[in-house]
Design an enzyme around this catalytic site. Structure first.
Site, PDB file in Angstrom:
ATOM      1  CE  LYS A 244     -16.160  21.282   0.505  1.00 53.66           C
ATOM      2  NZ  LYS A 244     -15.230  21.630  -0.539  1.00 53.66           N
TER       3      LYS A 244
ATOM      4  CG  PHE B 204     -16.170  13.822  -1.745  1.00 52.40           C
ATOM      5  CD1 PHE B 204     -15.346  13.052  -2.550  1.00 52.40           C
ATOM      6  CD2 PHE B 204     -15.640  14.950  -1.142  1.00 52.40           C
ATOM      7  CE1 PHE B 204     -14.009  13.409  -2.753  1.00 52.40           C
ATOM      8  CE2 PHE B 204     -14.313  15.316  -1.337  1.00 52.40           C
ATOM      9  CZ  PHE B 204     -13.502  14.542  -2.142  1.00 52.40           C
TER      10      PHE B 204
ATOM     11  CG  ASP C 204     -18.722  15.189   5.781  1.00 53.79           C
ATOM     12  OD1 ASP C 204     -18.684  16.430   5.864  1.00 53.79           O
ATOM     13  OD2 ASP C 204     -17.998  14.539   5.001  1.00 53.79           O
TER      14      ASP C 204
HETATM   15  C1  PLP Z   1     -18.887  16.595   2.523  1.00 60.82           C
HETATM   16  C2  PLP Z   1     -17.403  16.730   2.395  1.00 60.82           C
HETATM   17  N1  PLP Z   1     -16.610  16.107   3.271  1.00 60.82           N
HETATM   18  C3  PLP Z   1     -15.278  16.217   3.212  1.00 60.82           C
HETATM   19  C4  PLP Z   1     -14.669  16.949   2.211  1.00 60.82           C
HETATM   20  C5  PLP Z   1     -13.169  17.044   2.160  1.00 60.82           C
HETATM   21  O1  PLP Z   1     -12.752  18.285   2.576  1.00 60.82           O
HETATM   22  P1  PLP Z   1     -11.248  18.783   2.298  1.00 60.82           P
HETATM   23  O2  PLP Z   1     -11.124  18.956   0.812  1.00 60.82           O
HETATM   24  O3  PLP Z   1     -11.126  20.065   3.064  1.00 60.82           O
HETATM   25  O4  PLP Z   1     -10.351  17.727   2.815  1.00 60.82           O
HETATM   26  C6  PLP Z   1     -15.453  17.597   1.256  1.00 60.82           C
HETATM   27  C7  PLP Z   1     -14.828  18.355   0.170  1.00 60.82           C
HETATM   28  O5  PLP Z   1     -15.417  18.598  -0.869  1.00 60.82           O
HETATM   29  C8  PLP Z   1     -16.860  17.489   1.352  1.00 60.82           C
HETATM   30  O6  PLP Z   1     -17.663  18.088   0.466  1.00 60.82           O
END
Ligand code: PLP
Length: 383
Positions: free
Chosen positions: A237, A123, A208
């Site tokens: 986050k 994700f 990520d």
């Molecule tokens: C690993 C990861 N990358 C990216 C995101 C996306 O982040 P945002 O909701 O701040 O766009 C999330 C959100 O859950 C995530 O868990």
């Protein structure tokens, strides 16, 4: 808009690992805004930083340096293996920027290579490109056709990455462990094998760490536990304990943007960066990551004890305070509802699995409370 599946609760106040609704009901918060409130709700160092910065300077454009931005960037660079930082406002935006950076690297150093290999079950966010990057059909299907340039391959398989690599590949982008996909842990040597492959092919490794970073998994960044260093890392986050901030970090050799090639109006906002600096400084100075490791282990042990009691629990997995509890059937939704009724917030990460991601400052006493509620709820569900 009816875009998010909501729970029938309006929260009005938060303190530490607890929140209260408009009727004054108290909840123990093991969701923490989806792994965001790293220092809990309204931590004094974060509140003070926000107030002081709001009284001083709220926003400028990125054409100017600001003190909070410089201080946060310095702290991130001093405490990670990366050299340069670009600030934005969210995780998806950080990942978009990381992919743009990889494409610039591809243009400059890899004969125009532009494709990014990502993992099934991953994700990376909700923008169209990040939906294409996220290897989950349920997020992709409603939006086809999707932007091209992403190849989703089996997670935890170096063979799958090797097979997908072509002259078009500029980067591999992975979560060190998958959060939203169900708290999926790779084999201990997976990331090292991916790192070696990226080195051999001359392509970038983007990690990520939007969910796993800033202490969540028991070290400041999850990559430390796997003995690898990414070329590019994304954060968001928990970075500012609740204020919206995202960051792209890169090694010098991968930091190939030139002026005008990327930007953001609000990126690096002084108030968000002041909150980020206060959060990061507190986490580093107080080794909050070690608390996440220790209390996370305590949580896992407690969940394993529940696993011995309830036959329908099939697995407990996680690192630090990113933990999943899996069932042998799709009862996670009703468990979340019952826990809510008992004053515990937990997340249904899959129809048959719960995810726990409390604030990183949570204590063993609060974990005991959560385990007691869960025990009570699970007893009701079987009977
Ligand atoms: C690993 C990861 N990358 C990216 C995101 C996306 O982040 P945002 O909701 O701040 O766009 C999330 C959100 O859950 C995530 O868990």
């Amino acid at each position: 808009m009816n875009a998010v599946e909501r729970l029938p609760v309006t929260l009005v106040r938060g303190q530490g690992a607890r929140v209260w609704d408009e009727d004054g009901r108290e909840y123990l918060d093991f969701v923490a805004g989806w792994a965001v409130n790293s220092l809990g709700h309204c931590h004094p160092v974060v509140v003070t930083a926000i107030i002081e910065q709001a009284q001083t300077l709220i926003q400028t454009s990125n054409q100017f340096y600001t003190i909070p931005q410089i201080r946060l960037a310095e702290l991130l660079v001093q405490n990670s293996c990366l050299d340069k930082v670009f600030f934005c406002n969210s995780g998806a935006e950080a990942n978009e920027g990381a992919v743009k950076l990889a494409r610039r690297y591809g243009k400059r150093c890899l004969d125009g290579a532009y494709e990014v290999i990502t993992a099934l079950g991953s994700f990376h966010g909700r923008t169209l490109a990040m939906v294409a990057a996220s290897g989950q059909l349920k997020f992709q299907k409603p939006y086809v056709p999707l932007p091209t340039g992403f190849v989703n391959v089996e997670y935890n398989s170096i063979g799958a990455i090797e097979a997908a690599t072509t002259s078009r590949t500029c980067a591999v982008m992975l979560e060190p462990l998958q959060g939203e996909g169900g708290v999926n842990l790779p084999d201990d040597n997976y990331l090292a094998l991916v790192r070696a492959w990226c080195d051999q092919m001359g392509i970038l490794l983007i990690l990520d760490e939007i969910q796993t970073g800033v202490g969540r998994t028991g070290t400041l960044f999850a990559y430390e536990q796997y003995g690898v260093e990414p070329d590019v890392m994304t954060l968001a986050k928990g970075l500012a304990s609740g204020m919206p901030v995202g960051a792209i970090l890169a090694k010098d050799r991968a930091s190939v943007f030139t002026p005008g090639e990327h930007g953001s109006t609000f990126g690096g906002n002084p108030v968000a960066c002041a909150a980020g600096y206060a959060t990061m400084k507190f986490i580093v100075d107080n080794d909050v990551a070690e608390n996440a490791r220790r209390v996370g282990q305590y949580l896992i042990s407690g969940l394993e004890r529940l696993g011995q009691k309830f036959q329908f629990i099939t697995e407990v997995r996680g690192r630090g305070l990113l933990v999943a509890l899996e069932f042998n059937s799709d009862i996670a939704g009703s468990v979340v509802g019952a826990c809510l009724g008992q004053g515990l917030l937990v997340n249904r990460v899959k129809p048959n699995a719960l995810r726990f991601m409390p604030p990183l400052i949570v204590g063993k006493g609060e974990v005991d409370e959560a385990l007691d509620i869960l025990d009570k709820v699970l007893s009701t569900i079987v009977s």
